[in-house]
Motif scaffolding. Structure first.
Motif, PDB file in Angstrom:
ATOM      1  N   ILE A  73      -4.000  36.284  -9.146  1.00  0.00           N
ATOM      2  CA  ILE A  73      -4.935  36.327 -10.265  1.00  0.00           C
ATOM      3  C   ILE A  73      -4.206  36.839 -11.487  1.00  0.00           C
ATOM      4  O   ILE A  73      -3.489  37.844 -11.424  1.00  0.00           O
ATOM      5  CB  ILE A  73      -6.142  37.254  -9.955  1.00  0.00           C
ATOM      6  CG1 ILE A  73      -7.026  36.628  -8.863  1.00  0.00           C
ATOM      7  CG2 ILE A  73      -6.966  37.512 -11.217  1.00  0.00           C
ATOM      8  CD1 ILE A  73      -8.225  37.475  -8.482  1.00  0.00           C
ATOM      9  N   SER A 109      -5.311  38.076 -15.101  1.00  0.00           N
ATOM     10  CA  SER A 109      -6.423  38.376 -15.988  1.00  0.00           C
ATOM     11  C   SER A 109      -5.860  38.575 -17.378  1.00  0.00           C
ATOM     12  O   SER A 109      -5.012  39.444 -17.596  1.00  0.00           O
ATOM     13  CB  SER A 109      -7.120  39.645 -15.503  1.00  0.00           C
ATOM     14  OG  SER A 109      -7.803  40.241 -16.575  1.00  0.00           O
ATOM     15  N   GLY A 118      -9.273  42.340 -14.977  1.00  0.00           N
ATOM     16  CA  GLY A 118      -8.333  42.579 -13.890  1.00  0.00           C
ATOM     17  C   GLY A 118      -8.800  43.696 -12.966  1.00  0.00           C
ATOM     18  O   GLY A 118      -8.650  43.614 -11.739  1.00  0.00           O
ATOM     19  N   ALA A 144     -11.681  42.466 -10.877  1.00  0.00           N
ATOM     20  CA  ALA A 144     -11.175  41.563  -9.844  1.00  0.00           C
ATOM     21  C   ALA A 144     -10.566  42.365  -8.701  1.00  0.00           C
ATOM     22  O   ALA A 144     -10.777  42.057  -7.519  1.00  0.00           O
ATOM     23  CB  ALA A 144     -10.144  40.611 -10.442  1.00  0.00           C
ATOM     24  N   LEU A 145      -9.824  43.391  -9.045  1.00  0.00           N
ATOM     25  CA  LEU A 145      -9.196  44.209  -8.004  1.00  0.00           C
ATOM     26  C   LEU A 145     -10.250  44.863  -7.112  1.00  0.00           C
ATOM     27  O   LEU A 145     -10.173  44.806  -5.879  1.00  0.00           O
ATOM     28  CB  LEU A 145      -8.304  45.271  -8.648  1.00  0.00           C
ATOM     29  CG  LEU A 145      -7.702  46.317  -7.711  1.00  0.00           C
ATOM     30  CD1 LEU A 145      -6.874  45.657  -6.609  1.00  0.00           C
ATOM     31  CD2 LEU A 145      -6.829  47.306  -8.482  1.00  0.00           C
ATOM     32  N   VAL A 193      -4.313  43.825  -0.962  1.00  0.00           N
ATOM     33  CA  VAL A 193      -3.584  43.710  -2.233  1.00  0.00           C
ATOM     34  C   VAL A 193      -2.390  44.649  -2.141  1.00  0.00           C
ATOM     35  O   VAL A 193      -2.581  45.830  -1.842  1.00  0.00           O
ATOM     36  CB  VAL A 193      -4.484  44.111  -3.417  1.00  0.00           C
ATOM     37  CG1 VAL A 193      -3.728  44.032  -4.730  1.00  0.00           C
ATOM     38  CG2 VAL A 193      -5.733  43.238  -3.473  1.00  0.00           C
ATOM     39  N   SER A 247      -2.088  38.861  -5.189  1.00  0.00           N
ATOM     40  CA  SER A 247      -1.485  39.619  -6.297  1.00  0.00           C
ATOM     41  C   SER A 247      -2.391  39.531  -7.519  1.00  0.00           C
ATOM     42  O   SER A 247      -2.998  38.493  -7.762  1.00  0.00           O
ATOM     43  CB  SER A 247      -0.121  39.039  -6.668  1.00  0.00           C
ATOM     44  OG  SER A 247       0.853  39.444  -5.756  1.00  0.00           O
ATOM     45  N   ILE A 248      -2.439  40.624  -8.266  1.00  0.00           N
ATOM     46  CA  ILE A 248      -3.245  40.628  -9.494  1.00  0.00           C
ATOM     47  C   ILE A 248      -2.417  41.196 -10.638  1.00  0.00           C
ATOM     48  O   ILE A 248      -1.771  42.241 -10.484  1.00  0.00           O
ATOM     49  CB  ILE A 248      -4.518  41.483  -9.317  1.00  0.00           C
ATOM     50  CG1 ILE A 248      -5.332  40.984  -8.115  1.00  0.00           C
ATOM     51  CG2 ILE A 248      -5.368  41.455 -10.586  1.00  0.00           C
ATOM     52  CD1 ILE A 248      -6.591  41.787  -7.841  1.00  0.00           C
ATOM     53  N   LEU A 301      -2.886  48.802 -10.969  1.00  0.00           N
ATOM     54  CA  LEU A 301      -2.821  47.431 -11.473  1.00  0.00           C
ATOM     55  C   LEU A 301      -1.484  47.132 -12.158  1.00  0.00           C
ATOM     56  O   LEU A 301      -1.033  47.878 -13.015  1.00  0.00           O
ATOM     57  CB  LEU A 301      -3.960  47.234 -12.476  1.00  0.00           C
ATOM     58  CG  LEU A 301      -4.245  45.797 -12.905  1.00  0.00           C
ATOM     59  CD1 LEU A 301      -4.756  44.974 -11.746  1.00  0.00           C
ATOM     60  CD2 LEU A 301      -5.244  45.784 -14.051  1.00  0.00           C
ATOM     61  N   THR A 325      -0.199  46.073  -7.536  1.00  0.00           N
ATOM     62  CA  THR A 325      -0.979  44.880  -7.191  1.00  0.00           C
ATOM     63  C   THR A 325      -0.145  43.604  -7.180  1.00  0.00           C
ATOM     64  O   THR A 325      -0.681  42.503  -7.200  1.00  0.00           O
ATOM     65  CB  THR A 325      -2.171  44.702  -8.161  1.00  0.00           C
ATOM     66  OG1 THR A 325      -1.656  44.527  -9.480  1.00  0.00           O
ATOM     67  CG2 THR A 325      -3.086  45.908  -8.115  1.00  0.00           C
ATOM     68  N   THR A 326       1.180  43.793  -7.199  1.00  0.00           N
ATOM     69  CA  THR A 326       2.069  42.641  -7.053  1.00  0.00           C
ATOM     70  C   THR A 326       3.139  43.006  -6.051  1.00  0.00           C
ATOM     71  O   THR A 326       3.415  44.187  -5.833  1.00  0.00           O
ATOM     72  CB  THR A 326       2.760  42.285  -8.386  1.00  0.00           C
ATOM     73  OG1 THR A 326       3.152  43.500  -9.027  1.00  0.00           O
ATOM     74  CG2 THR A 326       1.821  41.507  -9.291  1.00  0.00           C
TER      75      THR A 326
END
Lengths: 334, 334
Positions: A244, A246, A252, A255-256, A266, A271-272, A288, A332-333
């Motif tokens: 994702i 954002s 973002g 979404a998380l 996650v 991944s966000i 994030l 988140t990645t």
DNA sequence: TTGAAAGCGCTAACAG
DNA sequence: CTGTTAGCGCTTTCAA
């Protein structure tokens, strides 16, 4: 208010002598200068800013017009602008357009009567949607300088922007490099110039990647509607989503939260990447990952540009300064 | 800038005639008034604010000094102040003290030379800690009105506050009514007047409850240190905690995240109440229950009070307005 | 009905 | 070295 006149009377000298003394004029004797300064200090004399402005036709004040102080990006920009302006001896008059064209017009109008030496502004959403910039041109025509930042328009004035296209292009490429196959873009700013640029960066990155088979998915959430519902819906209709991006300041985080609640791991499953400066958004767990906008630099640059412009009003060439962004990989990645 | 003089020359009348015409003076003939107004409109004449100020000794401008725009409470207060001020025809010059006494002194100093008609301010942390308010008294002594809000000091001026003591007293009582037996208070604002009041409200509520056996537990987190670590630590050393009252603007969210991560069921095992207006903090899941500060009302009240004061400068009695708070139960309380 | 003049607080020729 | 004067843009007596 203590005035020069009062000082002059007390010291039995003329007003101009006092004025010159306070400005360390060569014309005045050391002795007089000292006497004047002592009394001025003693009475806490402050030169009247209005009189100074009227005389010099300079206000040492900027008008700052932002769409929304509650948006953390603009709050931080305002902070940066105030900080740099005050460091350079300028005050700022703040106006909040509240994303409304009319309020923006009004603010420009009200302050263009000798209240400020120039403006720093980011354009209201309505203004961008209607693409109506006559009120801005009107000010520019009066030789009052304006520095636009972030949300800019096609006008000949100085600007400070980030590389919106490049930033989301890079972020998308990062998601691709993680091997993500279903990357969704979420935006609540589709109407804005920056929103379009960021979306294009995402599209371009997907397009360029020959291994990526899926069509791009762009979810437009609407500030006024239920952002959370839209995002929950995204997970329902796209259960295979694994990336994702954002591109606004808040979705973002939502979404998380929703992803975690749905049971996504996650960043293992998903991944966000959000879009914003470091801020409260990192009060998430995991933290994030974001594209950092270096908002302090943006604000500082607007002030520098405006002061430069004031110092050489004649030049007709305008500069657009692009502030670098950084992709900051947090939790988140992968 | 178009001036009266220019209008006068074009119309072959005197400056004073133009001035009177624009102000709809009875002295001037209908015909002249119309001619003057037409030209003024045509040339987009705007009366020069500096000249007006110099003449009238009024600026129609307020100085607003806040400790920190990145704090959502102050950002919202600023928004409310700007909105109401602009509605009433005033501009605002914004200064951010950044919690520093020196910057606060400077801002007051710089603007007290006829730049503003009055101030609206919330006191910097350093100022409160050092309890040093001479710079504020100095302004008050010059008959420049100041309205203090939220973080106030013992000075004779108008004030807008909330019932900090009562708000956290009520919140604590709510937690008690849920049957909570281990209620912890978290604060990053222990140094501030409001922090102390809120803490006292919590202590009082516990004290009054004869069934509550535990000693109160107050956790001081520090903005500069690792808030997250402190809160994790809280859960380690107090595994039986079943109620949390966060009296600052952010630690409630962190506590919620950490609690969920530790496996607490919220609100079944643990209730959490934060302190703030509705805002991004409710982007949590479950949504944070909070004490709402009605920040818009606070901001509006400061402007109203200041304008009132300007209209009757003589009075020596000062008013303190208390804005109601609400306990808003969302998802983190039963 | 209009205009001349003074003055808000300050600076800057210019004169002494 | 100090003072007089004019003027920034405006409003407001007072005079015509």
């Amino acid at each position: 208010m203590v005035t020069l006149k009062q000082l002059a009377e007390q010291l039995n000298v003329s007003v101009s002598t006092v004025s010159k003394a306070l400005n360390n004029s060569e014309e005045i004797s050391k002795d007089t200068i000292q006497r004047v300064k002592e009394l001025a200090k003693h009475l806490n004399y402050q030169p009247n800013r209005m009189a100074l402005s009227l005389k010099s036709n300079k206000t040492k004040t900027f008008g700052v017009i932002i769409p929304n102080v509650l948006n953390h990006f603009f709050a931080k920009a305002l902070y940066a602008i105030e900080k740099e302006a005050s460091r350079q001896g300028f005050s700022i008059i703040t106006c909040v357009s509240n994303e409304l064209l009319e309020k923006e017009e009004q603010s420009l109008q009200v302050l263009s009567n000798g209240s400020v030496d120039g403006f720093i502004m980011s354009i209201a959403e309505e203004t961008q949607v209607k693409n109506s910039t006559d009120h801005i041109s009107l000010i520019l025509d009066q030789d009052i300088p304006i520095v636009l930042f972030d949300r800019v328009a096609d006008l000949s004035c100085d600007k400070v922007i980030i590389d919106d296209f490049g930033a989301s292009y890079e972020a998308t490429k990062h998601l691709l490099s993680e091997g993500r196959k279903h990357i969704v873009l979420i935006s609540d700013i589709e109407e804005l110039s920056v929103g379009k640029l960021r979306t294009n960066g995402y599209l371009k990155a997907l397009e360029e990647n020959i291994d990526y088979k899926q069509p791009p998915i762009v979810i437009h959430v609407n500030k006024d509607n239920d952002v959370e519902a839209s995002i929950e819906n995204l997970f329902m209709s796209n259960p295979k989503v694994d990336g994702i991006l954002s591109i606004d300041n808040t979705s973002g985080v939502v979404a998380l939260h929703k992803a975690l609640k749905k049971g996504f791991k996650v960043p293992e499953d998903l991944s966000i990447i959000g879009f914003s400066d470091e801020n409260v958004l990192v009060f998430t767990d995991p933290k994030l990952s974001t594209i950092s906008q270096h908002t302090m630099d943006i604000g500082k640059a607007t002030v520098e540009l405006l002061i430069d412009r004031l110092n050489k009003k004649n030049t007709t060439t305008h500069v657009t300064k692009t502030i670098k962004t950084n992709l900051i990989l947090r939790g988140t990645t992968k």
